[in-house]
Write an enzyme that holds these catalytic residues in place. Structure first.
Site, PDB file in Angstrom:
ATOM      1  N   ILE A  16       4.885  -3.624  -7.319  1.00 24.20           N
ATOM      2  CA  ILE A  16       5.692  -2.877  -6.355  1.00 24.20           C
ATOM      3  C   ILE A  16       6.576  -3.809  -5.538  1.00 24.20           C
ATOM      4  CG2 ILE A  16       3.907  -2.844  -4.560  1.00 24.20           C
ATOM      5  CD1 ILE A  16       4.953  -0.010  -3.837  1.00 24.20           C
ATOM      6  N   LEU A  76      -1.068  -6.341  -1.887  1.00 25.63           N
ATOM      7  CA  LEU A  76      -2.333  -6.639  -2.555  1.00 25.63           C
ATOM      8  C   LEU A  76      -3.064  -5.350  -2.923  1.00 25.63           C
ATOM      9  CD1 LEU A  76      -3.510  -9.459  -0.132  1.00 25.63           C
ATOM     10  CD2 LEU A  76      -2.971  -9.790  -2.557  1.00 25.63           C
ATOM     11  N   SER A  93       1.098 -16.851  -4.149  1.00 27.70           N
ATOM     12  CA  SER A  93       0.181 -16.324  -5.156  1.00 27.70           C
ATOM     13  C   SER A  93      -0.986 -17.286  -5.258  1.00 27.70           C
ATOM     14  CB  SER A  93       0.877 -16.192  -6.508  1.00 27.70           C
ATOM     15  OG  SER A  93      -0.049 -15.871  -7.531  1.00 27.70           O
ATOM     16  N   ARG A  94      -2.117 -16.808  -5.730  1.00 27.52           N
ATOM     17  CA  ARG A  94      -3.245 -17.717  -5.977  1.00 27.52           C
ATOM     18  C   ARG A  94      -2.968 -18.597  -7.196  1.00 27.52           C
ATOM     19  NH1 ARG A  94      -6.251 -12.936  -4.236  1.00 27.52           N
ATOM     20  NH2 ARG A  94      -7.260 -13.413  -2.238  1.00 27.52           N
ATOM     21  N   ALA A 141       2.681  -8.770  -6.914  1.00 26.05           N
ATOM     22  CA  ALA A 141       2.408  -7.418  -7.410  1.00 26.05           C
ATOM     23  C   ALA A 141       3.687  -6.690  -7.806  1.00 26.05           C
ATOM     24  CB  ALA A 141       1.662  -6.618  -6.346  1.00 26.05           C
ATOM     25  N   LYS A 200       0.904   0.835   1.597  1.00 21.58           N
ATOM     26  CA  LYS A 200      -0.065   1.906   1.801  1.00 21.58           C
ATOM     27  C   LYS A 200      -1.012   1.998   0.620  1.00 21.58           C
ATOM     28  CE  LYS A 200       0.543   4.642  -0.810  1.00 21.58           C
ATOM     29  NZ  LYS A 200       0.386   4.486  -2.296  1.00 21.58           N
ATOM     30  N   TYR A 242      -2.360 -17.941  -0.194  1.00 21.69           N
ATOM     31  CA  TYR A 242      -1.864 -17.102   0.902  1.00 21.69           C
ATOM     32  C   TYR A 242      -2.013 -17.833   2.234  1.00 21.69           C
ATOM     33  CZ  TYR A 242      -2.791 -13.572  -2.733  1.00 21.69           C
ATOM     34  OH  TYR A 242      -2.844 -12.861  -3.902  1.00 21.69           O
ATOM     35  N   ASP A 302      -4.048   6.488  -3.437  1.00 24.32           N
ATOM     36  CA  ASP A 302      -2.768   6.106  -4.022  1.00 24.32           C
ATOM     37  C   ASP A 302      -1.660   7.113  -3.725  1.00 24.32           C
ATOM     38  OD1 ASP A 302      -1.034   4.468  -5.536  1.00 24.32           O
ATOM     39  OD2 ASP A 302      -1.354   5.701  -7.315  1.00 24.32           O
ATOM     40  N   HIS A 335      -6.244  -5.020   1.988  1.00 21.90           N
ATOM     41  CA  HIS A 335      -5.190  -4.815   2.984  1.00 21.90           C
ATOM     42  C   HIS A 335      -5.642  -5.135   4.405  1.00 21.90           C
ATOM     43  CE1 HIS A 335      -2.584  -1.947   0.325  1.00 21.90           C
ATOM     44  NE2 HIS A 335      -2.632  -3.188  -0.125  1.00 21.90           N
TER      45      HIS A 335
END
Length: 328
Positions: A12, A72, A34-35, A10, A95, A56, A175, A77
């Site tokens: 971030i 994710l 990663s998948r 991801a 978060k 994972y 978010d 989460h």
């Protein structure tokens, strides 16, 4: 050195947290999962990470990591925090950890039965900016705190973005609404008692795109608004009987604006500017997490703290469906 595995590629993680871990003094990234194995290898090569995994589960079963960072989509989460804890790995989860406060109980149970460290990644709580705000409020620099005011907005109508997909945990409150709440609770050590709120949803996405909130903390109020479809803005102001504290770049330090706090006196004849040239809040976050794993004494965001913060977000949603106050 605490060895991190990163669950997913991801943005971030790529842009903020992985570079922070690699820059840290007491931790390092040793695996990317990663998948899609090709994506994991690509990101691993970019950061000179030795191991890449195509699932994972495979990474969690390996002995090349001690901890995981989970960026994710929000809806995943809880699931992967529990799976990582049950695999004996320490967990730093992005978060918001959950979409309902009650869901965090299962993570607390997983933490306790596996005797691992699990924390939600509120980088602001490790920032010298917010630690200074907390100390100024605590020492009475603005007298008695009467009102906290905040705003956090950006514009995003990308239908493919997870922030606009309800099934992935999208929406403005999960978010960014969590930030005015957490920063106020962190700075004051107080909890809100009741909430009033208005929330608007996007007619196409179904996600909440605007919320205006008033929270009663008994001896002071917090009022803030957040939006995912307004021009970019961030501000937090702590207003007391003897002065106020204005946080210039409260949440996205380094790339939003000046990392400054202004402390003004009652008459606004004098003010002091506190500048922070070396904020690096993501690096401070991962270093604090690594110290907590090592010594068990470092101040981090506990799951109990996370549950209290999520209870406020839950109350905002409930308050938005009625007139008047809603108990937290």
């Amino acid at each position: 050195m605490l060895r991190f595995g990163i669950i997913s590629t991801a943005k971030i993680g790529r842009d903020n947290v992985v570079p922070a871990i690699q820059d840290a003094e007491n931790c390092v990234v040793t695996a990317i999962a990663s998948r899609d194995l090709a994506r994991a290898r690509e990101m691993a090569d970019r950061f000179s990470v030795p191991h890449a995994f195509g699932s994972y589960e495979e990474m969690l079963a390996s002995d090349v990591i001690d901890a995981v960072y989970i960026p994710l989509p929000t809806s995943q989460h809880i699931e992967w925090s529990i799976k990582a804890a049950d695999a004996g790995k320490h967990v730093l989860c992005e978060k918001p950890l959950a979409l309902k406060a009650g869901d965090i109980d299962a993570v607390i149970a997983a933490r306790d039965r596996n005797k691992v460290v699990v924390t939600e990644a509120y980088m602001i709580t490790y920032s010298p900016v917010w630690q200074k705000v907390r100390s100024l409020v605590d020492e009475g620099a603005i007298g008695s705190l009467r009102h906290v005011q905040g705003a956090f907005t950006y514009f995003n109508r990308d239908a493919a973005n997870m922030r606009n997909i309800p099934e992935l945990g999208g929406g403005g409150l999960p978010d960014i609404g969590v930030y005015p709440v957490m920063s106020t609770r962190f700075s004051t050590g107080k909890e809100p008692l009741r909430i009033q709120a208005i929330t608007e949803r996007d007619p196409d996405f179904g996600t909440d795109i605007y919320s205006s909130v008033k929270a009663d903390f008994d001896d002071f109020e917090l009022s803030f608004y957040v939006s995912t479809q307004m021009a970019n803005r961030q501000i937090m102001v702590f207003h007391g009987t003897d002065g106020y504290i204005e946080v210039k770049s409260p949440f996205n330090a380094n790339r939003w604006g000046p990392e400054e706090i202004e402390l003004a006196d009652r008459s606004h004849n004098e003010s002091r500017i506190f500048r922070f040239q070396d904020n690096r809040q993501y690096r401070r976050e991962v270093e604090a997490f690594a110290r907590a794993v090592k010594n068990g004494k470092e101040e981090i965001v506990t799951l109990e703290n996370s549950k209290l913060n999520q209870k406020v977000i839950d109350a905002i949603y409930r308050a938005s469906e009625k007139d008047g106050w809603e108990a937290v």
